[in-house]
Design a protein around this motif. Structure first.
Motif, PDB file in Angstrom:
ATOM      1  N   MET A  39      65.227  73.283 -11.848  1.00 57.83           N
ATOM      2  CA  MET A  39      66.335  73.094 -10.918  1.00 57.83           C
ATOM      3  C   MET A  39      66.937  71.696 -11.080  1.00 57.83           C
ATOM      4  SD  MET A  39      68.377  74.353  -8.714  1.00 57.83           S
ATOM      5  CE  MET A  39      67.651  75.856  -8.123  1.00 57.83           C
ATOM      6  N   VAL A  40      66.101  70.691 -11.276  1.00 56.99           N
ATOM      7  CA  VAL A  40      66.617  69.339 -11.472  1.00 56.99           C
ATOM      8  C   VAL A  40      67.414  69.282 -12.774  1.00 56.99           C
ATOM      9  CG1 VAL A  40      66.031  66.893 -11.732  1.00 56.99           C
ATOM     10  CG2 VAL A  40      64.716  68.343 -10.162  1.00 56.99           C
ATOM     11  N   ARG A  41      66.880  69.895 -13.834  1.00 58.90           N
ATOM     12  CA  ARG A  41      67.593  69.947 -15.113  1.00 58.90           C
ATOM     13  C   ARG A  41      68.943  70.627 -14.936  1.00 58.90           C
ATOM     14  NH1 ARG A  41      69.285  73.045 -19.042  1.00 58.90           N
ATOM     15  NH2 ARG A  41      69.087  72.403 -21.191  1.00 58.90           N
ATOM     16  N   GLN A  42      68.959  71.704 -14.177  1.00 63.84           N
ATOM     17  CA  GLN A  42      70.200  72.440 -13.937  1.00 63.84           C
ATOM     18  C   GLN A  42      71.221  71.551 -13.231  1.00 63.84           C
ATOM     19  OE1 GLN A  42      69.637  76.463 -12.585  1.00 63.84           O
ATOM     20  NE2 GLN A  42      71.411  76.368 -11.246  1.00 63.84           N
ATOM     21  N   PHE A  47      76.124  69.090 -12.922  1.00 63.75           N
ATOM     22  CA  PHE A  47      76.818  68.158 -12.037  1.00 63.75           C
ATOM     23  C   PHE A  47      76.822  66.722 -12.541  1.00 63.75           C
ATOM     24  CE2 PHE A  47      75.047  71.375  -8.998  1.00 63.75           C
ATOM     25  CZ  PHE A  47      76.248  72.012  -8.745  1.00 63.75           C
ATOM     26  N   HIS A  48      76.019  66.411 -13.543  1.00 68.57           N
ATOM     27  CA  HIS A  48      75.884  65.024 -13.981  1.00 68.57           C
ATOM     28  C   HIS A  48      76.081  64.863 -15.482  1.00 68.57           C
ATOM     29  CE1 HIS A  48      74.631  63.950  -9.959  1.00 68.57           C
ATOM     30  NE2 HIS A  48      73.796  64.964  -9.979  1.00 68.57           N
ATOM     31  N   GLY A  49      76.952  65.677 -16.051  1.00 69.22           N
ATOM     32  CA  GLY A  49      77.357  65.522 -17.448  1.00 69.22           C
ATOM     33  C   GLY A  49      76.224  65.594 -18.456  1.00 69.22           C
ATOM     34  N   GLU A  50      75.222  66.419 -18.189  1.00 64.47           N
ATOM     35  CA  GLU A  50      74.077  66.607 -19.096  1.00 64.47           C
ATOM     36  C   GLU A  50      73.318  65.310 -19.365  1.00 64.47           C
ATOM     37  OE1 GLU A  50      75.214  68.774 -22.595  1.00 64.47           O
ATOM     38  OE2 GLU A  50      75.796  70.529 -21.426  1.00 64.47           O
ATOM     39  N   ARG A  51      73.300  64.421 -18.382  1.00 58.57           N
ATOM     40  CA  ARG A  51      72.488  63.209 -18.497  1.00 58.57           C
ATOM     41  C   ARG A  51      71.096  63.546 -17.979  1.00 58.57           C
ATOM     42  NH1 ARG A  51      77.310  61.512 -16.404  1.00 58.57           N
ATOM     43  NH2 ARG A  51      76.407  61.169 -14.348  1.00 58.57           N
ATOM     44  N   PHE A  52      70.251  64.015 -18.898  1.00 61.56           N
ATOM     45  CA  PHE A  52      68.913  64.457 -18.526  1.00 61.56           C
ATOM     46  C   PHE A  52      67.976  63.259 -18.402  1.00 61.56           C
ATOM     47  CE2 PHE A  52      70.621  68.071 -21.089  1.00 61.56           C
ATOM     48  CZ  PHE A  52      70.801  68.927 -20.017  1.00 61.56           C
ATOM     49  N   SER A  53      67.193  63.251 -17.347  1.00 63.07           N
ATOM     50  CA  SER A  53      66.254  62.159 -17.134  1.00 63.07           C
ATOM     51  C   SER A  53      65.012  62.679 -16.427  1.00 63.07           C
ATOM     52  CB  SER A  53      66.914  61.067 -16.290  1.00 63.07           C
ATOM     53  OG  SER A  53      65.994  60.036 -16.021  1.00 63.07           O
ATOM     54  N   GLN A  54      63.859  62.469 -17.053  1.00 66.76           N
ATOM     55  CA  GLN A  54      62.555  62.748 -16.449  1.00 66.76           C
ATOM     56  C   GLN A  54      62.384  64.216 -16.037  1.00 66.76           C
ATOM     57  OE1 GLN A  54      60.677  60.061 -16.869  1.00 66.76           O
ATOM     58  NE2 GLN A  54      62.571  59.104 -17.552  1.00 66.76           N
ATOM     59  N   THR A  55      62.950  65.133 -16.808  1.00 65.52           N
ATOM     60  CA  THR A  55      62.840  66.543 -16.444  1.00 65.52           C
ATOM     61  C   THR A  55      62.158  67.401 -17.502  1.00 65.52           C
ATOM     62  OG1 THR A  55      65.095  66.914 -17.259  1.00 65.52           O
ATOM     63  CG2 THR A  55      64.834  66.543 -14.900  1.00 65.52           C
ATOM     64  N   ASN A 133      84.675  69.311 -15.000  1.00 65.85           N
ATOM     65  CA  ASN A 133      83.257  69.572 -14.808  1.00 65.85           C
ATOM     66  C   ASN A 133      82.918  69.799 -13.331  1.00 65.85           C
ATOM     67  OD1 ASN A 133      80.728  70.073 -15.931  1.00 65.85           O
ATOM     68  ND2 ASN A 133      80.022  68.004 -15.539  1.00 65.85           N
ATOM     69  N   LEU A 134      83.821  70.496 -12.642  1.00 70.46           N
ATOM     70  CA  LEU A 134      83.608  70.820 -11.240  1.00 70.46           C
ATOM     71  C   LEU A 134      83.370  72.308 -11.105  1.00 70.46           C
ATOM     72  CD1 LEU A 134      86.535  68.761  -9.715  1.00 70.46           C
ATOM     73  CD2 LEU A 134      84.121  68.115  -9.792  1.00 70.46           C
TER      74      LEU A 134
END
Length: 140
Positions: A39-42, A47-55, A133-134
């Motif tokens: 869910m966090v990755r999603q 919603f955050h431009g594919e800036r993945f962190s700690q997931t 991206n909305l």
């Protein structure tokens, strides 16, 4: 009794396998293992431009089959769709606490969801993204 859980979510409650084993509660935990905090990755993707962190967890850490067995429950791993029914039937027929590690695609989404800061009026039940991206509904 069946629990359907993501791999990240299950890691927060897996110690309850001890309770199930001690009290012989034949719960079947179906872990939808995509190797991410899904869910966090999603949210990070949509919603955050594919800036993945700690997931990213890796689908192999922990080994849910071995973990179940360490608690005294039965463990199963399903890597192929054609093995789903057999694993479920084996778990049901065992009458014991079981964990089934279903390996799923890491890009699968979970719907419905409510965007951060949103309310039940803002529920999103499918992916529709405009040029900014909305989230938008189909046909709008």
């Amino acid at each position: 009794m069946v629990d359907i859980d993501g791999d990240g979510c299950f890691q927060m409650t897996l110690q309850e396998l001890a309770t199930a084993v001690i009290y012989e509660i034949p719960v079947i935990v179906c872990v939808m293992n995509n190797g991410w905090l899904g869910m966090v990755r999603q949210w990070q993707e949509l919603f955050h431009g594919e800036r993945f962190s700690q997931t990213h967890l890796l689908a192999t850490v922990p080994d849910y089959k071995a973990l179940a067995e360490a608690y005294g429950a039965l463990g199963f791993r399903v890597d192929r769709e054609e093995d789903v029914d057999a694993a479920i039937m084996a778990a049901v027929e065992s009458g014991r606490p079981c964990v089934i590690d279903f390996r799923v695609d890491h890009e699968e989404k979970v719907y419905p969801m409510i965007p951060a800061g949103g309310g039940s009026d803002d529920i999103v039940d499918q992916e529709w993204v405009d040029d900014d991206n909305l989230w938008v509904e189909e046909g709008v």
